[in-house]
Design a protein around this motif. Sequence first.
Motif, PDB file in Angstrom:
ATOM      1  N   GLY A  14       0.868  -1.155  -0.136  1.00 51.90           N
ATOM      2  CA  GLY A  14       0.054  -0.178   0.217  1.00 51.90           C
ATOM      3  C   GLY A  14       0.794   1.310  -0.212  1.00 51.90           C
ATOM      4  O   GLY A  14       0.312   2.262   0.207  1.00 51.90           O
ATOM      5  N   SER A  15       2.237   1.119  -0.283  1.00 55.69           N
ATOM      6  CA  SER A  15       2.907   2.442  -0.158  1.00 55.69           C
ATOM      7  C   SER A  15       3.227   2.763  -1.640  1.00 55.69           C
ATOM      8  O   SER A  15       3.599   3.994  -1.692  1.00 55.69           O
ATOM      9  CB  SER A  15       4.219   2.176   0.714  1.00 55.69           C
ATOM     10  OG  SER A  15       5.127   1.512   0.115  1.00 55.69           O
TER      11      SER A  15
ATOM     12  N   ARG B 227      -8.898   5.361  -0.170  1.00 54.02           N
ATOM     13  CA  ARG B 227      -7.559   5.865   0.265  1.00 54.02           C
ATOM     14  C   ARG B 227      -7.809   7.454   0.170  1.00 54.02           C
ATOM     15  O   ARG B 227      -7.321   8.289   1.575  1.00 54.02           O
ATOM     16  CB  ARG B 227      -6.512   5.734  -0.718  1.00 54.02           C
ATOM     17  CG  ARG B 227      -6.170   4.368  -0.254  1.00 54.02           C
ATOM     18  CD  ARG B 227      -5.147   3.862  -1.590  1.00 54.02           C
ATOM     19  NE  ARG B 227      -4.422   2.719  -1.267  1.00 54.02           N
ATOM     20  CZ  ARG B 227      -3.198   2.614  -0.707  1.00 54.02           C
ATOM     21  NH1 ARG B 227      -2.752   3.941  -0.455  1.00 54.02           N
ATOM     22  NH2 ARG B 227      -2.602   1.398  -0.426  1.00 54.02           N
TER      23      ARG B 227
ATOM     24  N   PHE C 249     -10.001   9.011   3.221  1.00 50.46           N
ATOM     25  CA  PHE C 249      -9.459   8.701   4.487  1.00 50.46           C
ATOM     26  C   PHE C 249      -8.063   9.856   4.567  1.00 50.46           C
ATOM     27  O   PHE C 249      -8.412  10.536   5.606  1.00 50.46           O
ATOM     28  CB  PHE C 249      -8.738   7.424   4.711  1.00 50.46           C
ATOM     29  CG  PHE C 249      -8.100   7.210   5.974  1.00 50.46           C
ATOM     30  CD1 PHE C 249      -9.066   6.821   6.882  1.00 50.46           C
ATOM     31  CD2 PHE C 249      -6.653   7.314   6.126  1.00 50.46           C
ATOM     32  CE1 PHE C 249      -8.312   6.692   8.263  1.00 50.46           C
ATOM     33  CE2 PHE C 249      -6.092   7.152   7.256  1.00 50.46           C
ATOM     34  CZ  PHE C 249      -6.980   6.733   8.332  1.00 50.46           C
ATOM     35  N   LYS C 250      -7.610  10.104   3.615  1.00 48.73           N
ATOM     36  CA  LYS C 250      -6.422  11.123   3.582  1.00 48.73           C
ATOM     37  C   LYS C 250      -7.039  12.378   3.933  1.00 48.73           C
ATOM     38  O   LYS C 250      -6.183  13.290   4.813  1.00 48.73           O
ATOM     39  CB  LYS C 250      -5.629  10.885   2.207  1.00 48.73           C
ATOM     40  CG  LYS C 250      -4.387  11.832   2.240  1.00 48.73           C
ATOM     41  CD  LYS C 250      -3.589  11.452   0.958  1.00 48.73           C
ATOM     42  CE  LYS C 250      -2.444  12.356   0.772  1.00 48.73           C
ATOM     43  NZ  LYS C 250      -1.724  12.098  -0.619  1.00 48.73           N
TER      44      LYS C 250
ATOM     45  N   LYS D 126      -5.624   0.062   9.594  1.00 52.41           N
ATOM     46  CA  LYS D 126      -4.445   1.162   9.534  1.00 52.41           C
ATOM     47  C   LYS D 126      -4.401   2.289  10.649  1.00 52.41           C
ATOM     48  O   LYS D 126      -3.425   2.203  11.171  1.00 52.41           O
ATOM     49  CB  LYS D 126      -4.799   2.157   8.022  1.00 52.41           C
ATOM     50  CG  LYS D 126      -4.483   1.111   6.888  1.00 52.41           C
ATOM     51  CD  LYS D 126      -3.216   1.242   6.419  1.00 52.41           C
ATOM     52  CE  LYS D 126      -3.124   0.541   5.117  1.00 52.41           C
ATOM     53  NZ  LYS D 126      -1.871   0.449   4.386  1.00 52.41           N
TER      54      LYS D 126
ATOM     55  N   LEU E 257      -0.711   5.553   9.209  1.00 43.29           N
ATOM     56  CA  LEU E 257      -1.807   6.546   8.500  1.00 43.29           C
ATOM     57  C   LEU E 257      -0.977   6.852   7.306  1.00 43.29           C
ATOM     58  O   LEU E 257      -1.609   7.785   6.506  1.00 43.29           O
ATOM     59  CB  LEU E 257      -1.885   7.737   9.442  1.00 43.29           C
ATOM     60  CG  LEU E 257      -2.520   7.543  10.547  1.00 43.29           C
ATOM     61  CD1 LEU E 257      -2.347   8.943  11.610  1.00 43.29           C
ATOM     62  CD2 LEU E 257      -3.892   7.335  10.172  1.00 43.29           C
ATOM     63  N   GLU E 258       0.142   6.261   6.692  1.00 46.11           N
ATOM     64  CA  GLU E 258       0.818   6.808   5.584  1.00 46.11           C
ATOM     65  C   GLU E 258      -0.185   5.790   4.341  1.00 46.11           C
ATOM     66  O   GLU E 258       0.188   4.844   3.990  1.00 46.11           O
ATOM     67  CB  GLU E 258       2.244   6.324   5.381  1.00 46.11           C
ATOM     68  CG  GLU E 258       2.387   4.895   6.302  1.00 46.11           C
ATOM     69  CD  GLU E 258       2.291   3.788   5.353  1.00 46.11           C
ATOM     70  OE1 GLU E 258       2.209   3.919   4.394  1.00 46.11           O
ATOM     71  OE2 GLU E 258       2.078   2.695   5.975  1.00 46.11           O
ATOM     72  N   LEU E 259      -0.895   6.627   3.911  1.00 48.37           N
ATOM     73  CA  LEU E 259      -1.818   6.270   2.504  1.00 48.37           C
ATOM     74  C   LEU E 259      -1.209   6.727   1.450  1.00 48.37           C
ATOM     75  O   LEU E 259      -1.583   6.625   0.354  1.00 48.37           O
ATOM     76  CB  LEU E 259      -3.200   6.167   2.904  1.00 48.37           C
ATOM     77  CG  LEU E 259      -4.070   5.614   3.993  1.00 48.37           C
ATOM     78  CD1 LEU E 259      -5.310   5.749   3.734  1.00 48.37           C
ATOM     79  CD2 LEU E 259      -3.851   4.117   3.647  1.00 48.37           C
TER      80      LEU E 259
END
Lengths: 116, 116
Positions: free
Chosen positions: A48-49, A82, A85-86, B108, B114-116
């Motif tokens: 997921g990075s 994502r 969320f971000k 997460k 938290l790093e999406l």
Amino acid sequence: MLKTGQVKKMASFGKFIKTEREKREWTQTEFGTKIGINTSAISRIENGSQKFSRSKLKELSSLFGMELQQITDLFFADKFAREAFKYKCSESVFAVAEDTANYYRNTKVKQGKLEL
Amino acid sequence: MLKTGQVKKMASFGKFIKTEREKREWTQTEFGTKIGINTSAISRIENGSQKFSRSKLKELSSLFGMELQQITDLFFADKFAREAFKYKCSESVFAVAEDTANYYRNTKVKQGKLEL
DNA sequence: TTTGACTTGACCTGTTTTTAGCAAATGTAA
DNA sequence: TTACATTTGCTAAAAACAGGTCAAGTCAAA
């Protein structure tokens, strides 16, 4: 609950890829070669990075032998989740999005204004 | 149906901006000056051929005197809807996205990833 | 302990997408 | 026509994104 062709509940796009890759007993390197991405990138995508490239969805669907539509939905669902969320969207954002999508379906499409 | 703070059903982000601008009787030029975008861009944004810049959401919320959360949700709902439309996602994509979002919230976040 | 698979960080680069300014064009109302 | 508002074509600049390299790790199994 699930309609035909609908996507089964899935954790994340990265996990999806990892699961399908492992089902086929491919290493990240093997899979990377098939799809044209190097090993580190595959690792990052699965964890997921890094994002999977939208332009490779077609290849992915034929590689996995799955419907492009299913892959596409999964890909974007993950992307939207994502992003929501971000940027700290509220929980209702997808409900609103669905309304908005219906608006676009009902107006833009009929008018041929497909340029979004 | 609508919870407190939830966003009212809205056609598109462009229309939202246009409506609110006109409520205040601002021309596109006036509004553009306040928010720091030129007239042409405002026009395109209202008509949907250009996106409103994410980095200006804060200014927009104070300019319109609305909650940032509401503006944010509207902005992203529109963004998601357009994208889903553009890339031909199925209608269920937002339901899937909601599942995925829950997945991220439950895993997460708790892990501090938290790093999406 | 050696090997292969996987993960991660730091950094770099090319490509695509998007923005927004300018100027010209097009309404639109008095 | 004049004046102001809005829209649009073109374009340079900016931002976002994908993916690569290389190096240094972890980890598990043989």
